[in-house]
Design a protein around this motif. Sequence first.
Motif, short mmCIF file in Angstrom:
data_model
loop_
_atom_site.label_atom_id
_atom_site.label_comp_id
_atom_site.label_asym_id
_atom_site.label_seq_id
_atom_site.Cartn_x
_atom_site.Cartn_y
_atom_site.Cartn_z
N GLY A 128 0.81 -1.22 0.00
CA GLY A 128 0.00 0.00 0.00
C GLY A 128 0.84 1.26 0.00
N LYS A 129 2.00 1.23 0.68
CA LYS A 129 2.85 2.41 0.74
C LYS A 129 3.33 2.81 -0.65
CE LYS A 129 5.18 5.47 3.21
NZ LYS A 129 5.83 4.97 4.41
N ASP A 130 3.68 1.81 -1.47
CA ASP A 130 4.13 2.10 -2.83
C ASP A 130 2.98 2.69 -3.66
OD1 ASP A 130 6.86 0.92 -2.57
OD2 ASP A 130 5.71 -0.90 -2.19
N MET A 149 -6.53 -4.96 4.58
CA MET A 149 -6.94 -3.79 5.37
C MET A 149 -5.72 -2.98 5.79
SD MET A 149 -9.48 -2.09 6.16
CE MET A 149 -10.77 -3.18 5.67
N ASP A 150 -4.60 -3.62 6.10
CA ASP A 150 -3.39 -2.87 6.45
C ASP A 150 -2.94 -1.99 5.28
OD1 ASP A 150 -3.44 -4.01 8.93
OD2 ASP A 150 -1.58 -5.14 8.74
N ALA A 190 -5.04 5.30 3.01
CA ALA A 190 -5.92 6.37 3.50
C ALA A 190 -5.14 7.31 4.42
CB ALA A 190 -7.11 5.78 4.25
N ASN A 191 -4.23 6.75 5.19
CA ASN A 191 -3.40 7.52 6.14
C ASN A 191 -2.69 8.68 5.46
OD1 ASN A 191 -0.31 7.66 7.14
ND2 ASN A 191 -1.62 7.34 8.93
N MET A 192 -2.20 8.44 4.23
CA MET A 192 -1.41 9.48 3.57
C MET A 192 -2.22 10.33 2.59
SD MET A 192 2.47 7.97 3.22
CE MET A 192 3.12 9.51 2.55
N ALA A 193 -3.55 10.23 2.64
CA ALA A 193 -4.39 11.10 1.79
C ALA A 193 -4.06 12.57 2.07
CB ALA A 193 -5.87 10.82 2.05
N ILE A 194 -3.81 12.89 3.34
CA ILE A 194 -3.47 14.26 3.73
C ILE A 194 -2.20 14.74 3.01
CG2 ILE A 194 -2.28 13.36 5.80
CD1 ILE A 194 -3.86 16.81 5.70
N ASP A 254 -3.27 0.90 -12.16
CA ASP A 254 -3.16 -0.55 -12.31
C ASP A 254 -2.16 -1.04 -11.26
OD1 ASP A 254 -2.69 -3.16 -12.98
OD2 ASP A 254 -2.64 -2.79 -15.14
N LEU A 255 -2.66 -1.72 -10.25
CA LEU A 255 -1.81 -2.13 -9.12
C LEU A 255 -0.66 -3.02 -9.59
CD1 LEU A 255 -4.60 -2.87 -6.47
CD2 LEU A 255 -3.15 -0.84 -6.61
#
Lengths: 421, 163
Positions: free
Chosen positions: A175-177, A208-209, A215-219, A264-265
């Motif tokens: 998710g971080k990438d 979910m992680d 979502a955490n880095m949307a800001i 595209d993941l």
Amino acid sequence: MGMTMTQKILAAHAGLDRVQAGQLILVSLDLVLGNDITSPVAIKEFARLGKDSVFDRDKVTMIMDHFAPNKDIKAAEQCRVCRDFCRSMDITHFYDVGQMGIEHALIPEKGLVTAGNAVIGADSHTCTYGALGSFSTGVGSTDMAFGMASGKAWFKVPSAIKVVLRGSLRKHVSGKDVILTLIGMTGVDGALYRSLEFTGEGLGSLSMDDRLCIANMAIEAGAKNGIFEVDDITLEYLRSHGAAEPVIYRADEDAVYDRTIELDLSEIEPTVAFPHLPENARTFDKIGDIPIDQVVIGSCTNGRLSDLKAAAEILRGRKCAPGVRVIIIPATQQIYLEAMELGYIRDFIEAGAAVSTPTCGPCLGGHMGILADGERAVTTTNRNFVGRMGHTGSEVYLASPATAAASALTGRITSPWEVME
Amino acid sequence: MKYTGNIIKYGDNVDTDVIIPARYLNTSDPKELASHCMEDIDKSFTGRVRSGDIIAAGTNFGCGSSREHAPIAIKASGISLVIAKSFARIFYRNAINIGLAIVECPEAAEEISEGDIVEADMDSGIIRNMTTGKEYRTEPFPEFIQKIIENGGLMQSAADGAI
């Protein structure tokens, strides 16, 4: 004109059938959050209202995570202000050293937020709970004070950017990438004042992680909130963490978006954000040989169990490079315990890493890993601003847990693909 | 309400970590915060800022952390107004809530230079660069927001019965 997921949640919490972008509304809140840095200011403001109770003692939470366990006398005084307030207000969800974790990892774990909720927190990464299908956003201490007193906050209804995900992530990509790639595309103000709404068939391949991290880095793209469409993975997570009954809001077919981004993941690669903005995202074909002094794996972005698992799989049976200080911080006590039972903590210590009790610590240059002038760190945290982790002459490179662990082994910024071939 | 002051100029993405570094967040005392304001982007700021000075900056001013300590530090430094091309949204709310005047005006923020004397009329939304003579028009805040700022913030306004 249809509504977005965010607009539907806001309308429901404002007692309105419908809202539109730009409208000012007063919203009823399901949770009001603060930490040991922002709460003391909010408590001071709250006192001005002369109220002897908060709006709902089960819906206000304070978590001592930033400078706790206390880094100095002033930090200790600030935690005491929070502790005394929560005791006097009989706050149910007060988390101190021993029970606390990093707020945005702890709150989902404790089941304090469910799908369809409206949440404010005096911490910019409160947008994390959008992963659970809630509207959740960061505010300042005054908004927190008003929220504690009234259970309400005013908002300008945001427009949205739709992010359509397809495919699935390759091995050692997380998710971080995804979020660093996305911020690289939008820039740090590309979603300013807007929602980022994540949807598409690719959702099903994201844990979910991973979603909480994104979502955490949307800001970091300037967004008001980031929100994921609720699916079976969300519902299973909420059920297994004892969250309240979810209410699912889906965007209307004819909802209007300012912009649609397709990702595209399966094309996403290990990505690193260079100093001094999260938008400076680069893949390894543009990175070169960059020696490092420190690695931090943890934070509200990447201190969860699957993050520690990703790091342990790379560090297991190997040694961190000489001269590199590796600091690993499980985000909550529960994660710490599970990581211990699964053998990850042993893997880390045998590799030469230091493991710490949960704290935000080094992420914001508080304690537990401050950088000296000229030092470089690869970290799984969320910001790489000037001086964020210490001296203004230091450099922070944001990356995934897998990339951080790979870099710990080689002593330079390294793709997990290089060490795990 | 009118503000007149000398301009101190910054670029894009001035984040709250440079406005008030986290190492000073173990206090919420405005004077103490002001003594470290802008330290990580401009070490000369605290020495040269004068009461009434105006900051002009680029896009996304105040991005990053939600710390209300950031607008508090700026206000306690004596800054009367921040003009920017755009503000990060949490900073925008926080500034209004603690009574720091702000205005979004991309054109003015671009053209105004360090050391210019600028007058901003918050009621009409007109910003005048007294040094160059150029005028800029912005959409003024609704009256209740102006009242919150003038009364020193949301809680003070509520306590005074101003809103």
